[in-house]
Design a protein around this motif. Structure first.
Motif, PDB file in Angstrom:
ATOM      1  N   SER A 191       4.633  -4.004  12.385  1.00 35.95           N
ATOM      2  CA  SER A 191       6.021  -4.033  12.214  1.00 35.95           C
ATOM      3  C   SER A 191       6.507  -3.492  10.903  1.00 35.95           C
ATOM      4  O   SER A 191       5.682  -3.382   9.768  1.00 35.95           O
ATOM      5  N   THR A 192       7.472  -2.753  10.829  1.00 38.03           N
ATOM      6  CA  THR A 192       8.186  -2.278   9.657  1.00 38.03           C
ATOM      7  C   THR A 192       9.717  -2.889   9.318  1.00 38.03           C
ATOM      8  O   THR A 192      10.529  -2.485   8.377  1.00 38.03           O
ATOM      9  N   ASN A 193       9.709  -4.013  10.040  1.00 36.03           N
ATOM     10  CA  ASN A 193      11.114  -4.680   9.839  1.00 36.03           C
ATOM     11  C   ASN A 193      10.730  -6.157   9.478  1.00 36.03           C
ATOM     12  O   ASN A 193       9.958  -6.819  10.161  1.00 36.03           O
ATOM     13  N   VAL A 210       1.234 -10.686   7.628  1.00 38.91           N
ATOM     14  CA  VAL A 210       0.411 -10.201   6.408  1.00 38.91           C
ATOM     15  C   VAL A 210       1.076  -9.111   5.793  1.00 38.91           C
ATOM     16  O   VAL A 210       1.974  -7.958   6.565  1.00 38.91           O
ATOM     17  N   LEU A 211       1.927  -9.170   4.666  1.00 31.92           N
ATOM     18  CA  LEU A 211       2.852  -8.067   4.235  1.00 31.92           C
ATOM     19  C   LEU A 211       1.980  -7.030   3.345  1.00 31.92           C
ATOM     20  O   LEU A 211       1.298  -7.514   2.319  1.00 31.92           O
ATOM     21  N   GLY A 212       2.291  -5.907   3.805  1.00 33.13           N
ATOM     22  CA  GLY A 212       1.276  -4.826   2.982  1.00 33.13           C
ATOM     23  C   GLY A 212      -0.103  -4.575   3.632  1.00 33.13           C
ATOM     24  O   GLY A 212      -0.591  -5.369   3.924  1.00 33.13           O
ATOM     25  N   SER A 213      -0.150  -3.314   4.144  1.00 36.18           N
ATOM     26  CA  SER A 213      -1.326  -3.194   4.895  1.00 36.18           C
ATOM     27  C   SER A 213      -2.069  -2.105   4.466  1.00 36.18           C
ATOM     28  O   SER A 213      -2.965  -1.276   4.907  1.00 36.18           O
ATOM     29  N   PHE A 263       2.331   3.838   7.297  1.00 42.19           N
ATOM     30  CA  PHE A 263       1.338   3.057   6.523  1.00 42.19           C
ATOM     31  C   PHE A 263       0.987   1.886   7.258  1.00 42.19           C
ATOM     32  O   PHE A 263      -0.463   1.566   7.273  1.00 42.19           O
ATOM     33  N   VAL A 264       1.718   1.227   8.324  1.00 43.82           N
ATOM     34  CA  VAL A 264       1.147   0.279   9.076  1.00 43.82           C
ATOM     35  C   VAL A 264       0.107   0.690   9.966  1.00 43.82           C
ATOM     36  O   VAL A 264      -0.898   0.076  10.447  1.00 43.82           O
ATOM     37  N   ALA A 265       0.452   2.063  10.568  1.00 46.39           N
ATOM     38  CA  ALA A 265      -0.433   2.768  11.562  1.00 46.39           C
ATOM     39  C   ALA A 265      -1.895   2.993  11.057  1.00 46.39           C
ATOM     40  O   ALA A 265      -3.036   2.711  11.404  1.00 46.39           O
ATOM     41  N   LYS A 266      -1.733   3.360   9.548  1.00 45.03           N
ATOM     42  CA  LYS A 266      -3.033   3.343   8.901  1.00 45.03           C
ATOM     43  C   LYS A 266      -3.789   2.225   8.819  1.00 45.03           C
ATOM     44  O   LYS A 266      -5.045   2.191   9.089  1.00 45.03           O
ATOM     45  N   GLY A 267      -3.197   1.129   8.409  1.00 43.14           N
ATOM     46  CA  GLY A 267      -3.897  -0.126   8.415  1.00 43.14           C
ATOM     47  C   GLY A 267      -4.442  -0.496   9.492  1.00 43.14           C
ATOM     48  O   GLY A 267      -5.665  -1.011   9.717  1.00 43.14           O
ATOM     49  N   ALA A 268      -3.603  -0.547  10.650  1.00 44.82           N
ATOM     50  CA  ALA A 268      -4.352  -1.131  11.889  1.00 44.82           C
ATOM     51  C   ALA A 268      -5.603  -0.048  12.560  1.00 44.82           C
ATOM     52  O   ALA A 268      -6.616  -0.450  12.839  1.00 44.82           O
ATOM     53  N   ALA A 269      -5.439   1.256  12.092  1.00 44.04           N
ATOM     54  CA  ALA A 269      -6.379   2.211  12.208  1.00 44.04           C
ATOM     55  C   ALA A 269      -7.817   1.805  11.662  1.00 44.04           C
ATOM     56  O   ALA A 269      -9.039   1.945  12.010  1.00 44.04           O
ATOM     57  N   ARG A 270      -7.795   1.253  10.333  1.00 47.92           N
ATOM     58  CA  ARG A 270      -8.626   0.863   9.556  1.00 47.92           C
ATOM     59  C   ARG A 270      -9.268  -0.318  10.367  1.00 47.92           C
ATOM     60  O   ARG A 270     -10.779  -0.421  10.155  1.00 47.92           O
ATOM     61  N   ILE A 271      -8.510  -1.159  10.847  1.00 47.77           N
ATOM     62  CA  ILE A 271      -9.212  -2.473  11.401  1.00 47.77           C
ATOM     63  C   ILE A 271     -10.086  -1.945  12.879  1.00 47.77           C
ATOM     64  O   ILE A 271     -11.131  -2.738  13.114  1.00 47.77           O
ATOM     65  N   ALA A 306      11.841  -9.203   8.714  1.00 48.93           N
ATOM     66  CA  ALA A 306      12.702 -10.408   9.234  1.00 48.93           C
ATOM     67  C   ALA A 306      12.021 -10.603  10.741  1.00 48.93           C
ATOM     68  O   ALA A 306      11.405 -11.679  11.160  1.00 48.93           O
ATOM     69  N   GLU A 307      11.784  -9.389  11.432  1.00 49.54           N
ATOM     70  CA  GLU A 307      11.155  -9.453  12.980  1.00 49.54           C
ATOM     71  C   GLU A 307       9.771  -9.684  12.379  1.00 49.54           C
ATOM     72  O   GLU A 307       9.042 -10.519  13.339  1.00 49.54           O
ATOM     73  N   ALA A 308       9.044  -9.331  11.501  1.00 49.84           N
ATOM     74  CA  ALA A 308       7.524  -9.348  11.366  1.00 49.84           C
ATOM     75  C   ALA A 308       7.295 -10.705  11.157  1.00 49.84           C
ATOM     76  O   ALA A 308       6.462 -11.381  11.682  1.00 49.84           O
ATOM     77  N   VAL A 309       8.203 -11.649  10.454  1.00 47.00           N
ATOM     78  CA  VAL A 309       7.873 -12.995   9.988  1.00 47.00           C
ATOM     79  C   VAL A 309       8.470 -13.902  10.759  1.00 47.00           C
ATOM     80  O   VAL A 309       8.193 -15.386  10.564  1.00 47.00           O
ATOM     81  N   LYS A 310       9.267 -13.622  11.829  1.00 51.55           N
ATOM     82  CA  LYS A 310      10.091 -14.786  12.421  1.00 51.55           C
ATOM     83  C   LYS A 310       9.307 -15.708  13.088  1.00 51.55           C
ATOM     84  O   LYS A 310       9.518 -16.881  13.279  1.00 51.55           O
ATOM     85  N   ASP A 311       8.262 -15.365  13.686  1.00 47.72           N
ATOM     86  CA  ASP A 311       7.136 -16.552  14.262  1.00 47.72           C
ATOM     87  C   ASP A 311       6.199 -16.997  13.427  1.00 47.72           C
ATOM     88  O   ASP A 311       5.241 -17.866  13.927  1.00 47.72           O
TER      89      ASP A 311
END
Ligand SMILES: NC(=O)c1ccc[n+]([C@@H]2O[C@H](COP(=O)([O-])OP(=O)(O)OC[C@H]3O[C@@H](n4cnc5c(N)ncnc54)[C@H](O)[C@@H]3O)[C@@H](O)[C@H]2O)c1
Length: 295
Positions: free
Chosen positions: A74-76, A8-11, A38-46, A78-83
């Motif tokens: 992830s904030t990278n 998921v792109l954008g948290s 930003f991702v940390a905030k998204g994960a914290a909301r979850i 290519a790494e986030a979507v590779k799998d």
């Protein structure tokens, strides 16, 4: 292909909720954003949302731990979507930004990966056009709050592959959603139908036919709507409604789809709806709301 991993792109508001729905349904999910905080905030909301379910006895602690164990951030890109087998883009509503991201995704994702967008009003066909996998791009339009709301409009752009549509419908069902297939046309189903309702409600407020509160009460009690049109417009956000109506009107040229001037005036007055606490109602810090006198 059976989807196992969803990126998921954008948290933000939608992205974190979509990622939550994915991990809660048993998928592995990667939540990506441009900055670590930003991702940390998204994960914290979850985490907070799941913890509330545990408190209410709707979820066991070990289930919550297992759900969170399936979430990675992830904030990278290519790494986030590779799998990822299925990528859902939920970045700000800007076509140039989305096209750029789709072109990049096309380069870095697995060849079989399906690329989806959560756009509310933009052309999914234009995003597909930015890739070399035009038959593997689709829209998955979730509703806010995405972890809770059941509907997903599955938007089919020109040239979409039937296999892509099938996988998208099946993946949404596995996420616990009810997917509805719809052609890539402005407003899709829900916003296309809500537009004239929002416009007429605003016109009635302008004319003094009744107040926003009276219109809301009338539609709740008389038409069985869970929220009145003015409350719902506040929740949607006037800037978002403006963008949606402009694109629907450009397509239909129907007077009933034309943005009512009251929304433009409210935006000019700095009133965007619930998100900034100022719409047809003023939303107070204690959680209550009081009607705003427009004129
Ligand atoms: N909010 C809603 O009610 C709603 C409902 C349905 C669909 N949508 C759509 O969902 C999408 C996201 O909306 P939102 O309300 O979640 O927005 P938001 O502003 O809450 O979140 C957007 C996130 O994207 C991130 N971002 C910005 N540039 C990025 C990039 N280049 N790569 C990755 N992430 C980036 C931001 O940091 C932010 O965290 C939009 O297309 C919107 O139209 C919104």
């Amino acid at each position: 292909m059976t989807v196992k991993t969803i990126a998921v792109l954008g948290s933000g508001t939608m992205g974190h909720g979509i990622a939550q729905a994915a991990v809660a349904a048993g998928f592995d999910a990667v939540l990506y954003d441009i900055q670590e905080d930003f991702v940390a905030k998204g994960a914290a909301r979850i985490r907070k949302s799941l913890a509330r379910r545990v408190e209410k006895g709707k979820l066991e602690q070990d289930q919550m731990d297992a759900i969170l164990g399936r979430l990675r951030t992830s904030t990278n890109l290519a790494e986030a979507v590779k799998d990822a087998d299925f990528v859902i883009e939920a970045v700000p509503e800007n076509l140039e930004l989305k096209k750029k991201i789709f072109a990049e995704l096309d380069r870095v994702c697995k060849p079989e990966a399906i690329l989806a967008t959560n756009t509310s009003v933009l052309s999914v066909t234009a995003m597909a056009g930015a890739t070399e996998r035009k038959d593997q791009v689709i829209g998955t339009h979730f509703f806010n709050p995405a972890a809770v709301m059941k509907l997903v409009e599955v938007i089919c752009p020109v040239g979409v592959g039937e296999k892509t549509v099938e996988i998208a419908l099946e993946t949404m069902k596995r996420m616990g959603k009810v997917p509805i297939r719809v052609k890539d046309t402005p407003g899709f189903i829900v916003n296309r139908l809500l537009g004239p309702l929002y416009m007429t409600a605003a016109q009635m407020v302008l004319e003094g036919t009744a107040s926003a509160e009276e219109i809301d009460t009338a539609m709740k009690l008389g038409a069985g709507h869970p929220m009145g049109p003015c409350e719902l417009a506040d929740f949607g956000g006037f800037d978002v409604i403006q963008m949606a109506q402009d694109s629907v009107f450009e397509y239909t040229h129907s007077e009933s789809d034309k943005l009512n001037i009251l929304y433009r005036k409210m935006i000019e007055a700095g009133r965007l709806g619930f998100k900034n606490g100022k719409g047809f109602y003023d939303y107070l810090p204690d959680g209550t709301k009081k009607p705003f006198k427009v004129f």
